[in-house]
Design a protein around this motif. Structure first.
Motif, PDB file in Angstrom:
ATOM      1  N   PRO A 156       0.940  -1.945   0.129  1.00 45.61           N
ATOM      2  CA  PRO A 156      -0.246   0.294  -0.195  1.00 45.61           C
ATOM      3  C   PRO A 156       1.180   1.318   0.013  1.00 45.61           C
ATOM      4  O   PRO A 156       2.026   1.076   0.540  1.00 45.61           O
ATOM      5  CB  PRO A 156      -1.045   0.070   1.553  1.00 45.61           C
ATOM      6  CG  PRO A 156       0.291  -0.991   2.042  1.00 45.61           C
ATOM      7  CD  PRO A 156       0.953  -2.000   1.028  1.00 45.61           C
ATOM      8  N   VAL A 157       0.115   1.671  -0.587  1.00 45.51           N
ATOM      9  CA  VAL A 157       0.543   3.975  -0.268  1.00 45.51           C
ATOM     10  C   VAL A 157      -0.214   4.432   0.962  1.00 45.51           C
ATOM     11  O   VAL A 157      -1.830   3.855   0.420  1.00 45.51           O
ATOM     12  CB  VAL A 157      -0.270   4.925  -2.249  1.00 45.51           C
ATOM     13  CG1 VAL A 157       0.880   6.306  -1.019  1.00 45.51           C
ATOM     14  CG2 VAL A 157       0.863   4.566  -3.121  1.00 45.51           C
ATOM     15  N   ILE A 158       0.480   4.546   1.842  1.00 46.65           N
ATOM     16  CA  ILE A 158       0.357   5.237   3.096  1.00 46.65           C
ATOM     17  C   ILE A 158       0.683   6.555   3.363  1.00 46.65           C
ATOM     18  O   ILE A 158      -0.711   7.045   4.583  1.00 46.65           O
ATOM     19  CB  ILE A 158       0.944   4.129   4.129  1.00 46.65           C
ATOM     20  CG1 ILE A 158       0.385   2.509   4.191  1.00 46.65           C
ATOM     21  CG2 ILE A 158       0.295   4.494   5.557  1.00 46.65           C
ATOM     22  CD1 ILE A 158      -0.841   2.643   4.263  1.00 46.65           C
ATOM     23  N   THR A 159       1.508   6.523   2.864  1.00 40.21           N
ATOM     24  CA  THR A 159       2.077   8.283   3.607  1.00 40.21           C
ATOM     25  C   THR A 159       2.073   9.394   2.233  1.00 40.21           C
ATOM     26  O   THR A 159       2.338   8.470   1.358  1.00 40.21           O
ATOM     27  CB  THR A 159       3.758   8.296   3.837  1.00 40.21           C
ATOM     28  OG1 THR A 159       3.894   9.406   4.832  1.00 40.21           O
ATOM     29  CG2 THR A 159       4.740   7.931   2.665  1.00 40.21           C
ATOM     30  N   MET A 160       2.056  10.567   2.979  1.00 46.16           N
ATOM     31  CA  MET A 160       2.227  11.547   1.455  1.00 46.16           C
ATOM     32  C   MET A 160       2.768  13.037   1.733  1.00 46.16           C
ATOM     33  O   MET A 160       3.012  13.935   1.821  1.00 46.16           O
ATOM     34  CB  MET A 160       0.620  11.691   1.410  1.00 46.16           C
ATOM     35  CG  MET A 160      -0.567  11.088   1.239  1.00 46.16           C
ATOM     36  SD  MET A 160      -1.689  11.359  -0.282  1.00 46.16           S
ATOM     37  CE  MET A 160      -2.465  10.424  -1.233  1.00 46.16           C
ATOM     38  N   HIS A 166       4.926   7.929  -2.189  1.00 45.02           N
ATOM     39  CA  HIS A 166       4.915   7.948  -4.334  1.00 45.02           C
ATOM     40  C   HIS A 166       4.557   8.701  -4.679  1.00 45.02           C
ATOM     41  O   HIS A 166       3.113   9.517  -4.474  1.00 45.02           O
ATOM     42  CB  HIS A 166       3.854   6.863  -3.884  1.00 45.02           C
ATOM     43  CG  HIS A 166       4.184   6.492  -5.520  1.00 45.02           C
ATOM     44  ND1 HIS A 166       3.015   6.708  -6.667  1.00 45.02           N
ATOM     45  CD2 HIS A 166       4.912   6.074  -6.679  1.00 45.02           C
ATOM     46  CE1 HIS A 166       2.807   6.203  -7.770  1.00 45.02           C
ATOM     47  NE2 HIS A 166       4.227   5.855  -8.087  1.00 45.02           N
ATOM     48  N   ASN A 167       5.583  10.228  -5.254  1.00 46.38           N
ATOM     49  CA  ASN A 167       5.107  11.155  -5.229  1.00 46.38           C
ATOM     50  C   ASN A 167       3.940  11.645  -6.223  1.00 46.38           C
ATOM     51  O   ASN A 167       3.114  11.886  -6.499  1.00 46.38           O
ATOM     52  CB  ASN A 167       6.462  12.105  -5.796  1.00 46.38           C
ATOM     53  CG  ASN A 167       7.907  12.452  -5.221  1.00 46.38           C
ATOM     54  OD1 ASN A 167       7.359  12.071  -3.502  1.00 46.38           O
ATOM     55  ND2 ASN A 167       8.749  12.299  -5.714  1.00 46.38           N
ATOM     56  N   GLY A 168       3.744  10.592  -7.376  1.00 41.79           N
ATOM     57  CA  GLY A 168       2.238  10.525  -8.042  1.00 41.79           C
ATOM     58  C   GLY A 168       1.687  10.830  -7.769  1.00 41.79           C
ATOM     59  O   GLY A 168       0.328  11.671  -7.792  1.00 41.79           O
ATOM     60  N   ARG A 209      10.281  -1.365  -4.913  1.00 39.88           N
ATOM     61  CA  ARG A 209      11.288   0.541  -4.743  1.00 39.88           C
ATOM     62  C   ARG A 209      10.434   1.623  -5.323  1.00 39.88           C
ATOM     63  O   ARG A 209      10.779   2.571  -4.887  1.00 39.88           O
ATOM     64  CB  ARG A 209      12.554   0.012  -6.046  1.00 39.88           C
ATOM     65  CG  ARG A 209      13.160  -0.477  -5.945  1.00 39.88           C
ATOM     66  CD  ARG A 209      14.117  -0.323  -4.188  1.00 39.88           C
ATOM     67  NE  ARG A 209      15.332  -1.598  -3.951  1.00 39.88           N
ATOM     68  CZ  ARG A 209      15.545  -2.338  -3.104  1.00 39.88           C
ATOM     69  NH1 ARG A 209      14.407  -2.319  -1.792  1.00 39.88           N
ATOM     70  NH2 ARG A 209      16.735  -3.209  -3.423  1.00 39.88           N
ATOM     71  N   THR A 210       8.950   1.304  -5.562  1.00 41.23           N
ATOM     72  CA  THR A 210       8.112   2.043  -6.050  1.00 41.23           C
ATOM     73  C   THR A 210       7.481   2.892  -4.910  1.00 41.23           C
ATOM     74  O   THR A 210       7.168   3.997  -4.489  1.00 41.23           O
ATOM     75  CB  THR A 210       7.311   1.645  -7.143  1.00 41.23           C
ATOM     76  OG1 THR A 210       7.895   1.130  -8.350  1.00 41.23           O
ATOM     77  CG2 THR A 210       6.324   2.206  -7.750  1.00 41.23           C
ATOM     78  N   VAL A 211       6.723   1.928  -3.908  1.00 43.22           N
ATOM     79  CA  VAL A 211       6.705   2.534  -2.674  1.00 43.22           C
ATOM     80  C   VAL A 211       7.479   2.056  -1.638  1.00 43.22           C
ATOM     81  O   VAL A 211       6.831   0.965  -0.724  1.00 43.22           O
ATOM     82  CB  VAL A 211       5.462   1.914  -2.431  1.00 43.22           C
ATOM     83  CG1 VAL A 211       4.517   2.676  -0.992  1.00 43.22           C
ATOM     84  CG2 VAL A 211       4.141   2.994  -3.569  1.00 43.22           C
TER      85      VAL A 211
END
Length: 268
Positions: A156-160, A166-168, A209-211
């Motif tokens: 999962p993407v969790i943090t902003m 994940h900048n995108g 490496r993506t997230v």
């Protein structure tokens, strides 16, 4: 009356489509917006155990596809769990758009729980990548009336936040608010876990490496531990970012085994 008729038509169309195949594009859907740009595809378990999973696919908040979840439905249905895959709209800088679609999906399943042989306490969510961010946002911030009772997160993407995000996904979700630390913190799920956050099971590959797992999956795991919430974390040595969500993943059988046992525990 109109809603009841729509639900009846949905159930009838599901019965004919499900009998053919779980992997075709002919599977029935339930619109979440008037124009059908957001919709939910349902796979009711033939022998339901009372649980349902509402799935939010990934795609970096740029695009998303439901295809792989037609196959996931086979696994979930086999263990008695109904699955609802959500085609939510992309934010394009307005984070309220996918959040509204996610909330509508959860509300729909809650409203139809009795008709679909689902326990009101058996509705959970599942999310992959950016879909994991949407799922964890619903788990930590949705109104209590529709908040899921468990969460399944795959890479999962969790943090902003400004480190490890994940900048995108961040840019497309927050839009003009991307420069605001307040907005970034508000939608960083690791910062929003509390005593009401539902139990979670997390699957991730160490070589993602993506997230980056450290600032995402592991940060969420730590937040759950700190809040004394039930959580299970499974880290596999390889597989990259997409491994955990695909059936060719070398550890996929292990994921199914862990999920089956964990979901059974959620029913007790």
């Amino acid at each position: 009356m109109k809603l009841l008729l729509s639900l009846m038509l949905f159930i009838v169309s599901w019965s004919s489509g499900h009998a053919q195949s779980l992997t075709t594009q002919d599977t029935p859907r339930y619109n979440l917006t008037d124009d059908g740009s957001a919709y939910m595809v349902g796979f009711l378990a033939p022998h339901p155990n009372g649980q349902a999973v509402v799935v939010f696919p990934g795609g970096g908040y740029a695009q998303t596809t439901l295809d792989k979840y037609y196959v996931w439905a086979t696994f979930f249905n086999r263990i008695g769990v109904s699955l609802f895959a959500v085609k939510y709209r992309m934010p394009n800088g307005d984070h309220t758009i996918p959040m509204t679609d996610a909330a509508k999906a959860l509300q729909t399943v809650n409203d139809s729980a009795v008709a679909w042989h689902i326990s009101p306490n058996g509705i959970g969510i599942m999310g992959t990548s950016a879909g994991g961010h949407l799922a964890s946002t619903m788990a930590t911030q949705a109104p209590l009336t529709i908040r899921p009772h468990f969460q399944i997160l795959l890479s999962p993407v969790i943090t902003m936040g400004r480190v490890g995000a994940h900048n995108g996904s961040v840019e497309r979700f927050l839009g003009n608010e991307v420069t605001s630390d307040k907005a970034r913190n508000q939608y960083s799920s690791e910062l929003n876990v509390d005593s009401l956050t539902p139990p979670a099971i997390i699957f991730v590959s160490a070589d993602d490496r993506t997230v980056p797992p450290t600032q995402n999956a592991l940060a969420y795991y730590k937040a759950m531990i700190d809040a004394r919430r039930p959580v299970s974390l499974h880290v596999y040595p390889d597989g990259g970012h997409n491994g955990t969500s695909i059936f060719t993943f070398r550890y996929h059988a292990a994921i199914e085994s862990e999920l089956s046992a964990w979901l059974e525990a959620m029913r007790q």
